[in-house]
Write a protein that holds these residues in place. Structure first.
Motif, PDB file in Angstrom:
ATOM      1  N   ASP A 168       0.855  -1.184   0.000  1.00 48.40           N
ATOM      2  CA  ASP A 168       0.000   0.000   0.000  1.00 48.40           C
ATOM      3  C   ASP A 168       0.899   1.245   0.000  1.00 48.40           C
ATOM      4  N   CYS A 169       1.796   1.321  -1.020  1.00 44.88           N
ATOM      5  CA  CYS A 169       2.787   2.403  -1.029  1.00 44.88           C
ATOM      6  C   CYS A 169       2.462   3.492  -2.035  1.00 44.88           C
ATOM      7  N   GLY A 170       1.384   3.334  -2.785  1.00 43.30           N
ATOM      8  CA  GLY A 170       1.019   4.358  -3.754  1.00 43.30           C
ATOM      9  C   GLY A 170       2.044   4.546  -4.852  1.00 43.30           C
ATOM     10  N   GLY A 171       2.835   3.503  -5.132  1.00 46.43           N
ATOM     11  CA  GLY A 171       3.834   3.596  -6.185  1.00 46.43           C
ATOM     12  C   GLY A 171       5.197   4.075  -5.721  1.00 46.43           C
ATOM     13  N   ASP A 172       5.289   4.530  -4.471  1.00 45.74           N
ATOM     14  CA  ASP A 172       6.566   5.015  -3.932  1.00 45.74           C
ATOM     15  C   ASP A 172       7.044   4.022  -2.882  1.00 45.74           C
ATOM     16  N   LEU A 173       7.890   3.113  -3.299  1.00 48.35           N
ATOM     17  CA  LEU A 173       8.316   1.994  -2.470  1.00 48.35           C
ATOM     18  C   LEU A 173       8.835   2.432  -1.114  1.00 48.35           C
ATOM     19  N   GLU A 174       9.616   3.500  -1.082  1.00 44.15           N
ATOM     20  CA  GLU A 174      10.287   3.874   0.160  1.00 44.15           C
ATOM     21  C   GLU A 174       9.416   4.695   1.110  1.00 44.15           C
ATOM     22  N   THR A 175       8.133   4.852   0.779  1.00 41.36           N
ATOM     23  CA  THR A 175       7.209   5.357   1.799  1.00 41.36           C
ATOM     24  C   THR A 175       6.845   4.261   2.782  1.00 41.36           C
ATOM     25  N   ARG A 176       7.112   3.018   2.421  1.00 40.54           N
ATOM     26  CA  ARG A 176       6.832   1.884   3.306  1.00 40.54           C
ATOM     27  C   ARG A 176       8.100   1.289   3.907  1.00 40.54           C
ATOM     28  N   TRP A 177       9.162   1.177   3.105  1.00 40.06           N
ATOM     29  CA  TRP A 177      10.401   0.553   3.577  1.00 40.06           C
ATOM     30  C   TRP A 177      11.593   1.363   3.100  1.00 40.06           C
ATOM     31  N   ASP A 178      12.517   1.626   3.996  1.00 39.52           N
ATOM     32  CA  ASP A 178      13.756   2.260   3.560  1.00 39.52           C
ATOM     33  C   ASP A 178      14.666   1.213   2.920  1.00 39.52           C
ATOM     34  N   LYS A 179      15.739   1.684   2.321  1.00 43.30           N
ATOM     35  CA  LYS A 179      16.642   0.763   1.617  1.00 43.30           C
ATOM     36  C   LYS A 179      17.245  -0.265   2.570  1.00 43.30           C
ATOM     37  N   ASP A 180      17.526   0.125   3.813  1.00 43.16           N
ATOM     38  CA  ASP A 180      18.120  -0.829   4.752  1.00 43.16           C
ATOM     39  C   ASP A 180      17.203  -2.022   4.982  1.00 43.16           C
ATOM     40  N   THR A 181      15.904  -1.771   5.098  1.00 44.67           N
ATOM     41  CA  THR A 181      14.955  -2.870   5.315  1.00 44.67           C
ATOM     42  C   THR A 181      14.872  -3.764   4.088  1.00 44.67           C
ATOM     43  N   LEU A 182      14.765  -3.160   2.904  1.00 42.59           N
ATOM     44  CA  LEU A 182      14.693  -3.947   1.671  1.00 42.59           C
ATOM     45  C   LEU A 182      15.949  -4.792   1.486  1.00 42.59           C
ATOM     46  N   LEU A 183      17.081  -4.206   1.794  1.00 43.14           N
ATOM     47  CA  LEU A 183      18.342  -4.924   1.577  1.00 43.14           C
ATOM     48  C   LEU A 183      18.609  -5.947   2.670  1.00 43.14           C
ATOM     49  N   THR A 184      18.028  -5.765   3.841  1.00 40.37           N
ATOM     50  CA  THR A 184      18.115  -6.809   4.862  1.00 40.37           C
ATOM     51  C   THR A 184      17.449  -8.081   4.360  1.00 40.37           C
ATOM     52  N   VAL A 185      16.258  -7.942   3.798  1.00 43.99           N
ATOM     53  CA  VAL A 185      15.547  -9.109   3.266  1.00 43.99           C
ATOM     54  C   VAL A 185      16.317  -9.715   2.096  1.00 43.99           C
ATOM     55  N   ALA A 186      16.788  -8.862   1.175  1.00 43.48           N
ATOM     56  CA  ALA A 186      17.522  -9.367   0.008  1.00 43.48           C
ATOM     57  C   ALA A 186      18.802 -10.079   0.429  1.00 43.48           C
ATOM     58  N   THR A 187      19.511  -9.528   1.409  1.00 39.98           N
ATOM     59  CA  THR A 187      20.765 -10.144   1.849  1.00 39.98           C
ATOM     60  C   THR A 187      20.509 -11.494   2.512  1.00 39.98           C
ATOM     61  N   LEU A 188      19.433 -11.614   3.270  1.00 40.28           N
ATOM     62  CA  LEU A 188      19.093 -12.895   3.878  1.00 40.28           C
ATOM     63  C   LEU A 188      18.861 -13.962   2.811  1.00 40.28           C
ATOM     64  N   PHE A 189      18.107 -13.610   1.760  1.00 38.06           N
ATOM     65  CA  PHE A 189      17.876 -14.579   0.694  1.00 38.06           C
ATOM     66  C   PHE A 189      19.174 -14.893  -0.050  1.00 38.06           C
ATOM     67  N   TRP A 190      20.008 -13.873  -0.271  1.00 42.27           N
ATOM     68  CA  TRP A 190      21.272 -14.105  -0.967  1.00 42.27           C
ATOM     69  C   TRP A 190      22.196 -15.008  -0.145  1.00 42.27           C
ATOM     70  N   ALA A 191      22.367 -14.668   1.126  1.00 39.82           N
ATOM     71  CA  ALA A 191      23.321 -15.387   1.969  1.00 39.82           C
ATOM     72  C   ALA A 191      22.913 -16.835   2.186  1.00 39.82           C
ATOM     73  N   THR A 192      21.618 -17.101   2.230  1.00 43.14           N
ATOM     74  CA  THR A 192      21.144 -18.472   2.446  1.00 43.14           C
ATOM     75  C   THR A 192      20.955 -19.239   1.146  1.00 43.14           C
ATOM     76  N   GLY A 193      20.985 -18.537   0.015  1.00 42.47           N
ATOM     77  CA  GLY A 193      20.805 -19.203  -1.271  1.00 42.47           C
ATOM     78  C   GLY A 193      19.469 -19.887  -1.416  1.00 42.47           C
ATOM     79  N   THR A 194      18.413 -19.260  -0.883  1.00 45.38           N
ATOM     80  CA  THR A 194      17.119 -19.947  -0.836  1.00 45.38           C
ATOM     81  C   THR A 194      16.041 -19.329  -1.726  1.00 45.38           C
ATOM     82  N   ILE A 195      16.424 -18.410  -2.615  1.00 46.98           N
ATOM     83  CA  ILE A 195      15.367 -17.861  -3.462  1.00 46.98           C
ATOM     84  C   ILE A 195      14.749 -18.969  -4.317  1.00 46.98           C
ATOM     85  N   GLY A 196      15.571 -19.917  -4.798  1.00 45.70           N
ATOM     86  CA  GLY A 196      15.032 -21.014  -5.609  1.00 45.70           C
ATOM     87  C   GLY A 196      14.108 -21.919  -4.828  1.00 45.70           C
ATOM     88  N   SER A 197      14.503 -22.282  -3.606  1.00 44.54           N
ATOM     89  CA  SER A 197      13.644 -23.168  -2.814  1.00 44.54           C
ATOM     90  C   SER A 197      12.384 -22.454  -2.340  1.00 44.54           C
TER      91      SER A 197
END
Length: 384
Positions: free
Chosen positions: A273-302
Motif C-alpha cells: 500500500d505504497c502508492g507507487g513510492d516503495l520507500e514510503t513503506r520501507w527504507d533501503k536498509d529494510t529492503l536490503l536486509t531481506v535481500a541479503t538474507l535470501f542471498w546469503a542463504t541461497g534460498t530464493i530457488g527453494s
C-alpha cells in the motif's frame, strides 16, 4: 524435537563475494519512459545496488536481527527456523496465549517482528499486559534458515509441521494462528485440521474458495471473481514462470544479487500500500536486509517450491474454529465480499477492511495488525 538457540552469522567471504558481484552489475536500458511501467526502474535499481555495495551495513542489520531469540528445531527430518518471543509476564496477569505468525512470499520472518514486539509486550505500547502473547514466527520451509520439505510443499503440510512445532517442540496445548498470503492458507489449514489445539485463526488475505456446492456465486461474488481474473492476467507473469520453470529463473537469481533484488522488490512495490513510492513503506536498509538474507542463504530457488507444487494443494475443509479477516488493501482483494469468507469460515467473528496495509500488512501497518489481533483473541483466551 527440542529446539536449540541460533544466531545469524553470514561469513565474511560471502559478503565480500556479494560486494564484488554488485560492483560488476550490468544494468538494462529502460523499456518504457513512464517510471516503473515495465518493471523495476533501472535508475532506481542502480541507486539501490550502489547503496547495497558501498553504504549498507549488513553487520548492523545482522546484530539487530540477533537481538531477537532465534531457534532451530528438527521436525520430520528437516530443520525449521523460528523466532520465539516470550510474553512479558506481569504478576497476577493470566498466562499468555501462544500465537504463531506465518509470512508469505516474497517475504520472511522479518515481516512479523514489529508486530511481535507489540503482542509480546502490549503494556510497552499502551496496552493491557493481560493481552500478552507468546509469539512464534517460523520461516516457511525452503525460506532462509528453514530447509525445504522432502515432500511437496503444500499449505496442509506446513500446517502439520507448525502443529508439531507448537505442541510437541514447544509444548503448547492451545494456541492462536495468524498469517497472510501463503501464511493465510497455512493458518486456515491449522484451524481445519486441529480445532482441539487452535483457539482461533486470523488472516489478512482470504483464500478464494472454489466450493460453491451450497449455492452458485452471488452477483457480488461473481463481480469480484471476474475482476480478479482481469487483474491476474496482467500480474501473473512472475507466478507462471515460477510455477513451470522455477529452476530456470532461480539459476539467474542465484548468480546475480541485482537480479535477486529486483525479483523481490518488484512485488514489494506492486503489492504494498505504497502508492507507487516503495520507500514510503520501507527504507533501503529494510529492503536490503531481506535481500541479503535470501542471498546469503541461497534460498530464493527453494522459496519457489510452493509455486511449483501449488497444484498439489487441495481445498481446505470446513473451518469451525473462531475466525477473523482483516483484509489487505491490495489490488487482488479490491471488492472482496464478506460472503466469500463466510463460505470458508463457519464462525467468522471479526471482519475488517481498514483500507491501509497491502500484501505485507504486518510489515506495513504493525500497530494496526497488533490491534486487530489483540481485539480478536481477547475473548478467546478463556474459551479453551
Amino acid at each position: 524435537m527440542t529446539a536449540k538457540p541460533f544466531h545469524i552469522a553470514v561469513p565474511d567471504d560471502v559478503l565480500h563475494d556479494l560486494r564484488t558481484r554488485l560492483a560488476r552489475t550490468r544494468f538494462t536500458a529502460v523499456s518504457d519512459p513512464a517510471y516503473w511501467a515495465a518493471g523495476v526502474d533501472p535508475g532506481y535499481l542502480r541507486e539501490l545496488v550502489t547503496y547495497w555495495s558501498d553504504g549498507f551495513d549488513w553487520r548492523a542489520a545482522e546484530s539487530a536481527l540477533n537481538a531477537y531469540p532465534h531457534h532451530l528445531a528438527e521436525i520430520a527430518g528437516r530443520q525449521v527456523h523460528f523466532v520465539h518471543i516470550r510474553a512479558e509476564r506481569v504478576e497476577g496477569a493470566p498466562e499468555p496465549l501462544p500465537l504463531i505468525l506465518t509470512h508469505g512470499w516474497p517475504s520472511s520472518f522479518v515481516e512479523m517482528l514489529r508486530v511481535a514486539e507489540r503482542l509480546a509486550d502490549p503494556a510497552s505500547h499502551g496496552g493491557d499486559p493481560a493481552d500478552a502473547f507468546d509469539v512464534v514466527i517460523p520461516s516457511l520451509p525452503g525460506f532462509l534458515y528453514s530447509e525445504a520439505p522432502q515432500e511437496p510443499f503444500t499449505r496442509r503440510r506446513v500446517a502439520e509441521i507448525w502443529h508439531t512445532l507448537m505442541t510437541h517442540t514447544l509444548g503448547y496445548r492451545r494456541f492462536g494462528a495468524f498469517g497472510g498470503d501463503i501464511g493465510s492458507g497455512v493458518t486456515q489449514w491449522l484451524g481445519a485440521l486441529y480445532p482441539e489445539s487452535v483457539a482461533g485463526v486470523h488472516v489478512t488475505s482470504a483464500v478464494i474458495t472454489t466450493n460453491f456446492q451450497n449455492g452458485p456465486p452471488t452477483a457480488d461474488e461473481r463481480s469480484f471473481l471476474d475482476a480478479l481474473d482481469a487483474y491476474s492476467a496482467n500480474d501473473q507473469g512472475y507466478g507462471a514462470i515460477m510455477s513451470t520453470r522455477p529452476d530456470t529463473v532461480a539459476a539467474a537469481l542465484m548468480d546475480s544479487p541485482a537480479g535477486l533484488a529486483v525479483w523481490i522488490i518488484d512485488k514489494y512495490r506492486d503489492w504494498s500500500d505504497c502508492g507507487g513510492d516503495l520507500e514510503t513503506r520501507w527504507d533501503k536498509d529494510t529492503l536490503l536486509t531481506v535481500a541479503t538474507l535470501f542471498w546469503a542463504t541461497g534460498t530464493i530457488g527453494s522459496s519457489f517450491r510452493q509455486y511449483y507444487d501449488y497444484p498439489r494443494n487441495r481445498p481446505v475443509p470446513a473451518i469451525t474454529v473462531p475466525a477473523a479477516v482483516t483484509l489487505t488493501n491490495e489490488p487482488a482483494y479490491i471488492g472482496y465480499p464478506r460472503s466469500l469468507a463466510e463460505r470458508l469460515f463457519a464462525d467468522l467473528r471479526h471482519w475488517r477492511t481498514p483500507e491501509r496495509g497491502g500484501h505485507f500488512m504486518a510489515h506495513e501497518e504493525p500497530g494496526q495488525v497488533a490491534g486487530e489481533l489483540l481485539t480478536f483473541f481477547r475473548p478467546l483466551r478463556s474459551e479453551g
